[in-house]
Design an enzyme around this catalytic site. Sequence first.
Site, PDB file in Angstrom:
ATOM      1  N   LYS A  71       0.826  -1.194   0.065  1.00 43.36           N
ATOM      2  CA  LYS A  71      -0.180   0.059  -0.055  1.00 43.36           C
ATOM      3  C   LYS A  71       0.796   1.168   0.086  1.00 43.36           C
ATOM      4  O   LYS A  71       0.519   2.080  -0.668  1.00 43.36           O
ATOM      5  CB  LYS A  71      -0.872  -0.010   1.224  1.00 43.36           C
ATOM      6  CG  LYS A  71      -1.978  -1.089   1.079  1.00 43.36           C
ATOM      7  CD  LYS A  71      -2.788  -0.871   2.568  1.00 43.36           C
ATOM      8  CE  LYS A  71      -3.928  -2.171   2.367  1.00 43.36           C
ATOM      9  NZ  LYS A  71      -4.677  -2.264   3.815  1.00 43.36           N
ATOM     10  N   SER A  93      -0.930  -4.689  11.028  1.00 44.02           N
ATOM     11  CA  SER A  93       0.337  -4.071  10.683  1.00 44.02           C
ATOM     12  C   SER A  93       0.090  -2.551  10.691  1.00 44.02           C
ATOM     13  O   SER A  93      -0.946  -1.855  10.516  1.00 44.02           O
ATOM     14  CB  SER A  93       0.956  -4.607   9.459  1.00 44.02           C
ATOM     15  OG  SER A  93       0.095  -4.122   8.410  1.00 44.02           O
ATOM     16  N   ALA A 122      -1.720   0.635   6.786  1.00 41.74           N
ATOM     17  CA  ALA A 122      -1.817  -0.332   7.642  1.00 41.74           C
ATOM     18  C   ALA A 122      -2.718  -1.578   6.895  1.00 41.74           C
ATOM     19  O   ALA A 122      -3.175  -1.275   6.059  1.00 41.74           O
ATOM     20  CB  ALA A 122      -2.707   0.300   8.934  1.00 41.74           C
ATOM     21  N   ASP A 123      -2.533  -2.337   7.745  1.00 42.95           N
ATOM     22  CA  ASP A 123      -3.363  -3.720   7.147  1.00 42.95           C
ATOM     23  C   ASP A 123      -3.822  -4.733   8.439  1.00 42.95           C
ATOM     24  O   ASP A 123      -2.997  -4.544   9.497  1.00 42.95           O
ATOM     25  CB  ASP A 123      -2.875  -4.521   6.128  1.00 42.95           C
ATOM     26  CG  ASP A 123      -3.870  -5.319   5.495  1.00 42.95           C
ATOM     27  OD1 ASP A 123      -4.462  -4.967   4.440  1.00 42.95           O
ATOM     28  OD2 ASP A 123      -3.863  -6.584   5.580  1.00 42.95           O
ATOM     29  N   GLN A 124      -5.026  -5.520   8.318  1.00 41.70           N
ATOM     30  CA  GLN A 124      -5.433  -6.146   9.448  1.00 41.70           C
ATOM     31  C   GLN A 124      -5.918  -7.717   8.838  1.00 41.70           C
ATOM     32  O   GLN A 124      -6.631  -7.591   7.905  1.00 41.70           O
ATOM     33  CB  GLN A 124      -6.276  -5.649  10.093  1.00 41.70           C
ATOM     34  CG  GLN A 124      -6.784  -6.430  11.412  1.00 41.70           C
ATOM     35  CD  GLN A 124      -7.815  -5.693  12.133  1.00 41.70           C
ATOM     36  OE1 GLN A 124      -8.669  -5.335  11.726  1.00 41.70           O
ATOM     37  NE2 GLN A 124      -7.526  -5.489  13.464  1.00 41.70           N
TER      38      GLN A 124
END
Length: 207
Positions: free
Chosen positions: A59, A121, A84-86
């Site tokens: 990203k 993250s 961010a990622d999840q």
Amino acid sequence: MTSKDSPSFKIILGSSSSSRRQILSDMGYEFSIMAADIDEKQIRMEKPEELVMALAEAKADAIISKLQINEFTEKDEPTLLITADQVVVHGGKIREKPSSREEARDFIKGYSEGHAATVGSVIVTNLKTSARKRGWDKAEVYFHKIPDEVIENLVNEGDVLYVAGGLLVEHPLTSPFVEAMVGTLDSIMGLPKHLTERLIQDALSLS
């Protein structure tokens, strides 16, 4: 311009997530928003921690590729890009955003009288120096029995289709059935405050 004690840096939030916008605002920051257009399904990792880090990196790279980076390197004032990622981990399996209403329904039914973990993250890139600080955080949620009519209402409303694992613990329909949380609500919602703040300061220290 950020508003937290009037610091001399800017923030770009590389996310279209309303939860992340809310959390970063709650932290006292003002920011602009850019969404990353990436095909998340093209990035696959076996470990959830590695997957969310790889997705947040992708990203950041995608957003930076759209920017005139010299506009940021030549400024006195640094600009920080936060991506961010999840994912949700349930029964040892990684769950991303539901691909359909049926999958969302199955996901939520699986949480009833059970538990799920979130792995998220955060990456902060200093666009002035290209320094990148990263980290991840984990939390767990334990549920009471979730009635079928509540699940149907959640699925029909549709918000659960846009979050990892269809997990919306803060939703007024869901929250009464949360038995316990291990970790913080902001982490479960997709942007852990303590980690984000630390990475912001670390990225600024390299300006």
